[in-house]
Design a protein around this motif. Structure first.
Motif, mmCIF file in Angstrom:
data_model
loop_
_atom_site.group_PDB
_atom_site.id
_atom_site.type_symbol
_atom_site.label_atom_id
_atom_site.label_comp_id
_atom_site.label_asym_id
_atom_site.label_seq_id
_atom_site.Cartn_x
_atom_site.Cartn_y
_atom_site.Cartn_z
ATOM 1 N N SER A 67 55.040 38.791 39.683
ATOM 2 C CA SER A 67 54.961 38.011 40.918
ATOM 3 C C SER A 67 56.269 37.233 41.023
ATOM 4 O O SER A 67 56.396 36.141 40.459
ATOM 5 N N SER A 111 55.294 34.904 44.725
ATOM 6 C CA SER A 111 54.741 35.860 45.685
ATOM 7 C C SER A 111 53.216 35.922 45.657
ATOM 8 O O SER A 111 52.589 36.169 46.687
ATOM 9 N N ASP A 112 52.606 35.673 44.489
ATOM 10 C CA ASP A 112 51.140 35.761 44.442
ATOM 11 C C ASP A 112 50.458 34.533 45.029
ATOM 12 O O ASP A 112 49.234 34.447 45.058
ATOM 13 N N THR A 159 56.150 42.815 47.363
ATOM 14 C CA THR A 159 55.439 41.636 46.871
ATOM 15 C C THR A 159 55.330 40.544 47.924
ATOM 16 O O THR A 159 54.498 39.640 47.786
ATOM 17 N N THR A 160 56.137 40.595 48.961
ATOM 18 C CA THR A 160 56.106 39.548 49.994
ATOM 19 C C THR A 160 55.773 40.109 51.374
ATOM 20 O O THR A 160 55.971 39.434 52.375
ATOM 21 N N PRO A 171 54.853 45.318 41.881
ATOM 22 C CA PRO A 171 54.059 44.206 42.414
ATOM 23 C C PRO A 171 52.789 43.985 41.611
ATOM 24 O O PRO A 171 52.097 44.929 41.245
ATOM 25 N N GLN A 224 48.754 40.865 44.581
ATOM 26 C CA GLN A 224 49.716 40.348 45.556
ATOM 27 C C GLN A 224 49.155 40.129 46.952
ATOM 28 O O GLN A 224 49.349 39.091 47.550
ATOM 29 N N SER A 225 48.494 41.119 47.504
ATOM 30 C CA SER A 225 48.083 41.037 48.909
ATOM 31 C C SER A 225 46.587 40.815 49.085
ATOM 32 O O SER A 225 46.055 41.024 50.179
#
Length: 425
Positions: A304, A93-94, A127-128, A374, A378-379
């Motif tokens: 992640s 996810s990361d 996380t996504t 998360p 992540q974002s």
């Protein structure tokens, strides 16, 4: 639920057939699934599931493609830009933010089954999720734990932590100092990737590092909670002498020979390292899994998860989503988790007795699942560059004693924010 899912799948395949979709003269669709599985048990589980799908769905054939964690980001970027990306993409996810914002990944909103959406907790979906879209299905995750020499700890008389009564970061430092001496160390920190380990563990102490303003822009602020974990590691190495500096640039596997030889009482590792320990530990070596230390926010730590995404350029998104749904049916998710020695994100899979046994300390890991959040990065757009050019060298120098905490803060904030600003104009 399985009957409903089967009905949805049949409808998807029927519509695909009516639309004349397919990659061959016979109308059969071929999907390319790039997997990053590398452990023997994991590769076997993935290939078995692909074969089972192909047997049950002759009109939608899945081709297994082997990828590598070592080169996945650059390899995917090249394949996206060249129009040759696999339909179903295994990643973490990361690594998704830039691909999602860059338009390379399909928004899965409306493509996934209601069963799958409901089975995975909201904190995992976070996380996504990038902007208003969901660009991957988080399916496997692992907490960072302490792998300990059980005999050493038992003979020392220290309090053995549990998920219900973990050590604090202060107590952890005191215990590692007590355990060290005479050429032996209380802990060995393998920090080849110091950034993700530090940031994820810092959540337990209230560290967040990345802060999003009202304008949506992210800045770095190294605050009190962010100091706890780095200062603990730094002091164990440079002040107490309870951790060797020779392993700071090493990977987790590099610590195992010394661990088995009785040089270190504990090693912080990902939960999946238990497989290597089972395979490599000398006969009679007694080890156990302990929870990572807890801070102001308890046992919280960032993760992640491994993810499955669909390429935006795939002409067969519905079929790809049906295959993802098949892979992540609860029994199949359990098989994937056992193969990787990790925890599934799905609540039904996580409840499986096979993942709650005391053998190989599976139960300790599942007890930590509810504390996984998360990862802080992540974002954050530009995180890979910030990590490589700013954070990794800064943490490495701090842990080795080359710079102090004030200089670490300056680099992370001042130098780091210059990097992130370029991605947020």
């Amino acid at each position: 639920m399985r009957a409903a899912a089967a009905g949805v799948l049949a409808l998807v395949l029927l519509l695909a057939g009516c639309a004349g979709g397919g990659d061959g003269d016979d109308g059969r669709v071929t999907l390319r699934f790039q997997s990053l599985a590398w452990q023997e048990e994991s590769v076997e589980a993935n290939k078995e599931l692909v074969a089972e799908w192909n047997t049950a769905h002759p009109d939608v054939r899945v081709e297994y493609v082997q990828g590598s964690w070592d080169s996945v980001h650059d390899q995917l970027l090249t394949s996206f830009e060249g129009g040759e990306a696999p339909d179903v993409i295994h990643d973490a996810s990361d690594d998704l933010a830039d691909f999602a914002y860059g338009g390379y990944l399909a928004d899965l909103t409306g493509l996934l089954s209601k069963r799958l959406e409901a089975d995975i907790p909201p904190r995992s979906w976070e996380t996504t999720t990038f902007g208003d879209g969901v660009y991957g299905v988080p399916f496997l995750q692992e907490p960072r734990v302490l792998i300990a020499n059980a005999t050493w700890l038992r003979e020392s008389g220290v309090r053995i932590p549990t998920p219900e009564r973990p050590w604090s970061w202060t107590e952890f430092r005191e215990i590692t100092e007590r355990l060290g001496g005479d050429g032996r160390y209380g802990v060995a920190w393998p920090l080849k990737d110091p950034v993700s380990a530090t940031l994820n563990l810092s959540l337990s102490a209230g560290g967040r590092l990345f802060h999003r303003g009202a304008d949506g822009k992210v800045t770095v602020r190294f605050e009190e909670g962010d100091e706890v974990v780095p200062r603990t590691v730094h002091d164990q190495v440079g002040v107490d002498g309870s951790a060797p500096d020779s392993l700071l640039g090493s990977g987790g596997s590099d610590t195992l020979p010394g661990f088995f030889a009785g040089k270190y009482a504990m090693v912080p590792l990902g939960f999946s390292y238990r497989q290597q320990i089972v395979q490599q530990a000398p006969e009679g070596f007694d080890w156990q899994v302990l929870p990572a230390p807890a801070g102001a926010d308890g046992l919280t730590q960032g993760v992640s998860p491994q993810t499955l995404s669909i390429a935006e350029d795939s002409p067969h998104k519905e079929e790809a989503a049906a295959f993802v749904d098949f892979l992540l049916q609860p029994p199949n998710m359990v098989r994937l988790a056992l193969g990787d020695w990790m925890l599934p994100t799905g609540t039904r899979a996580l409840a499986d007795p096979a993942l709650r046994t005391t053998e190989d300390d599976w139960a300790t890991g599942t007890a930590l699942a509810g504390h996984l959040s998360p990862a802080p990065a992540q974002s954050v757009r530009g995180y890979p560059e910030w990590k490589d050019k700013v954070a990794t060298p800064a943490f490495q120098e701090y842990y080795s004693g080359a710079i102090g905490l004030a200089e670490l803060r300056r680099r992370l904030e001042e130098d780091g924010n210059l990097v992130l600003a370029r991605y947020q104009r």
